[in-house]
Scaffold this motif. Structure first.
Motif, PDB file in Angstrom:
ATOM      1  N   ASP A 154      -7.744   1.675   3.346  1.00 21.79           N
ATOM      2  CA  ASP A 154      -6.484   2.346   3.013  1.00 21.79           C
ATOM      3  C   ASP A 154      -5.647   2.521   4.278  1.00 21.79           C
ATOM      4  OD1 ASP A 154      -6.960   2.609   0.329  1.00 21.79           O
ATOM      5  OD2 ASP A 154      -7.371   4.760   0.375  1.00 21.79           O
TER       6      ASP A 154
ATOM      7  N   ARG B  57      -0.325   6.988   0.953  1.00 23.21           N
ATOM      8  CA  ARG B  57      -0.823   5.641   1.205  1.00 23.21           C
ATOM      9  C   ARG B  57       0.318   4.647   1.036  1.00 23.21           C
ATOM     10  NH1 ARG B  57      -5.039   7.644  -2.068  1.00 23.21           N
ATOM     11  NH2 ARG B  57      -3.943   6.805  -3.876  1.00 23.21           N
ATOM     12  N   PHE B  58       0.350   3.631   1.901  1.00 26.52           N
ATOM     13  CA  PHE B  58       1.361   2.587   1.734  1.00 26.52           C
ATOM     14  C   PHE B  58       0.748   1.199   1.600  1.00 26.52           C
ATOM     15  CE2 PHE B  58       0.836   3.108   6.325  1.00 26.52           C
ATOM     16  CZ  PHE B  58       0.736   1.807   6.777  1.00 26.52           C
ATOM     17  N   PHE B  59      -0.578   1.065   1.835  1.00 31.48           N
ATOM     18  CA  PHE B  59      -1.237  -0.227   1.694  1.00 31.48           C
ATOM     19  C   PHE B  59      -2.722   0.022   1.529  1.00 31.48           C
ATOM     20  CE2 PHE B  59      -3.027  -4.288   3.297  1.00 31.48           C
ATOM     21  CZ  PHE B  59      -2.322  -5.175   2.478  1.00 31.48           C
ATOM     22  N   SER B  60      -3.412  -0.892   0.838  1.00 28.38           N
ATOM     23  CA  SER B  60      -4.848  -0.757   0.657  1.00 28.38           C
ATOM     24  C   SER B  60      -5.448  -2.126   0.386  1.00 28.38           C
ATOM     25  CB  SER B  60      -5.161   0.192  -0.515  1.00 28.38           C
ATOM     26  OG  SER B  60      -6.549   0.390  -0.653  1.00 28.38           O
TER      27      SER B  60
ATOM     28  N   VAL C  71      -6.159  -7.064  -2.285  1.00 34.19           N
ATOM     29  CA  VAL C  71      -5.270  -5.905  -2.196  1.00 34.19           C
ATOM     30  C   VAL C  71      -5.498  -4.997  -3.406  1.00 34.19           C
ATOM     31  CG1 VAL C  71      -2.866  -5.130  -2.329  1.00 34.19           C
ATOM     32  CG2 VAL C  71      -3.505  -6.959  -0.760  1.00 34.19           C
TER      33      VAL C  71
ATOM     34  N   TRP D  84      -3.681  -2.922  -5.448  1.00 35.83           N
ATOM     35  CA  TRP D  84      -2.279  -2.628  -5.743  1.00 35.83           C
ATOM     36  C   TRP D  84      -2.115  -1.234  -6.332  1.00 35.83           C
ATOM     37  CZ3 TRP D  84       0.774  -6.090  -3.579  1.00 35.83           C
ATOM     38  CH2 TRP D  84       0.301  -7.392  -3.391  1.00 35.83           C
TER      39      TRP D  84
ATOM     40  N   ARG E 253      -3.438   1.453  -5.487  1.00 38.10           N
ATOM     41  CA  ARG E 253      -3.535   2.527  -4.501  1.00 38.10           C
ATOM     42  C   ARG E 253      -2.343   2.545  -3.542  1.00 38.10           C
ATOM     43  NH1 ARG E 253      -8.163   5.167  -4.202  1.00 38.10           N
ATOM     44  NH2 ARG E 253      -7.840   5.774  -2.023  1.00 38.10           N
ATOM     45  N   MET E 254      -1.403   1.643  -3.723  1.00 37.11           N
ATOM     46  CA  MET E 254      -0.291   1.537  -2.782  1.00 37.11           C
ATOM     47  C   MET E 254       0.872   2.436  -3.177  1.00 37.11           C
ATOM     48  SD  MET E 254      -0.527  -2.571  -2.103  1.00 37.11           S
ATOM     49  CE  MET E 254       1.005  -2.657  -1.182  1.00 37.11           C
TER      50      MET E 254
END
Length: 264
Positions: free
Chosen positions: A57, A233-236, A253, A255, A257-258
């Motif tokens: 994350d 969060r911005f990416f995972s 990815v 998606w 969680r982003m």
């Protein structure tokens, strides 16, 4: 017939290069100011906060909400990343409010030279203890409700079954924790009395977290060592795959969680 475009009078190629350089420097300075004073990105390399924050994350943390401490402007070390370590010569935090119980904090433990991330469990003056896997705050057992089971994989690839709970702090805030069992090495502890000006931190992955229960490794965290409050969060991506490996994105990815706030 098309005509060549004339350059403004007196504007040479050197001047254009200088102007471009100045724009780039200004953009970098703005980014540095934003990162130093407002929001800083971090990534999660270990399992100690799962499922709230999973390995892979990426999130932003608010640096101004709690004000600024000794390590607020340090790039420091996080996981396997080592960078500039700058410590402010101050004796107390500047500006900001105090953390609330349940906030997720990025901080620098006194015995360490790297950043940790855990949940604020104990406030100054609190007594904290774990008995048979249950958390007690000021001798009152914290409510928890079983909500399911899951498989938890750590940074070494070791997978174990866990029980997932919804835990509710005395103030009424809720969050998710998980336990391998209620009889692990840190499931029965002495009573910890949080000193004035300090906080007691615990990971949401209770049996896979080295936190304030381990005094020699983390212990009580001075307020001045707080760095930022985790917010969104911005990416995972799975398995700590580097984000620049775009060809890995379709299969890895996460998606869902982003671009989500981090729950309390």
């Amino acid at each position: 017939m098309s005509q060549p475009v004339d350059k403004p009078a007196g504007k040479s190629a050197t001047n254009e290069w200088v102007e471009t350089f100045v724009v780039v420097v200004e953009a970098l300075l703005i980014a540095i100011v934003l990162r130093s004073f407002l929001y800083q990105p971090f990534s999660i390399p270990t399992a100690s906060m799962q499922q709230t924050l999973m390995i892979g994350d990426y999130f932003v943390a608010n640096k101004f909400v709690w004000g600024y401490g000794k390590h607020s402007f340090s790039l420091g070390r996080y996981g396997n990343f080592t960078a500039l370590d700058f410590e402010l010569p101050i004796a107390s935090r500047i500006l900001g409010r105090d953390p609330n119980r349940g906030d997720i904090a990025v901080f620098r433990p006194v015995p360490q030279n790297m950043e940790y991330i855990k949940r604020v469990v104990g406030l100054p003056g609190d007594s904290i203890q774990v008995r048979d896997g249950r958390l007690y705050i000021n001798d009152v057992m914290v409510e928890r409700e079983e909500i399911g089971t899951a498989q938890d994989t750590d940074s070494n690839g070791q997978t174990v079954p866990v029980t997932v709970y919804r835990e509710t702090f005395p103030e009424g805030t809720t969050h998710t924790i998980q336990e391998i069992s209620d009889n692990g090495p840190l499931d029965n502890t002495p009573v910890y009395v949080v000193p004035a000006g300090h906080y007691f931190m615990m990971g949401d992955n209770r049996d896979r977290s080295a936190d304030s229960r381990v005094l020699s490794q983390v212990g009580y965290v001075p307020a001045i060592n707080l760095i930022a409050k985790a917010e969104a969060r911005f990416f995972s991506i799975t398995d700590n795959i580097p984000p620049w490996q775009i060809w890995q994105w379709p299969a890895n990815v996460r998606w869902d969680r982003m671009f989500q706030p981090i729950d309390r």
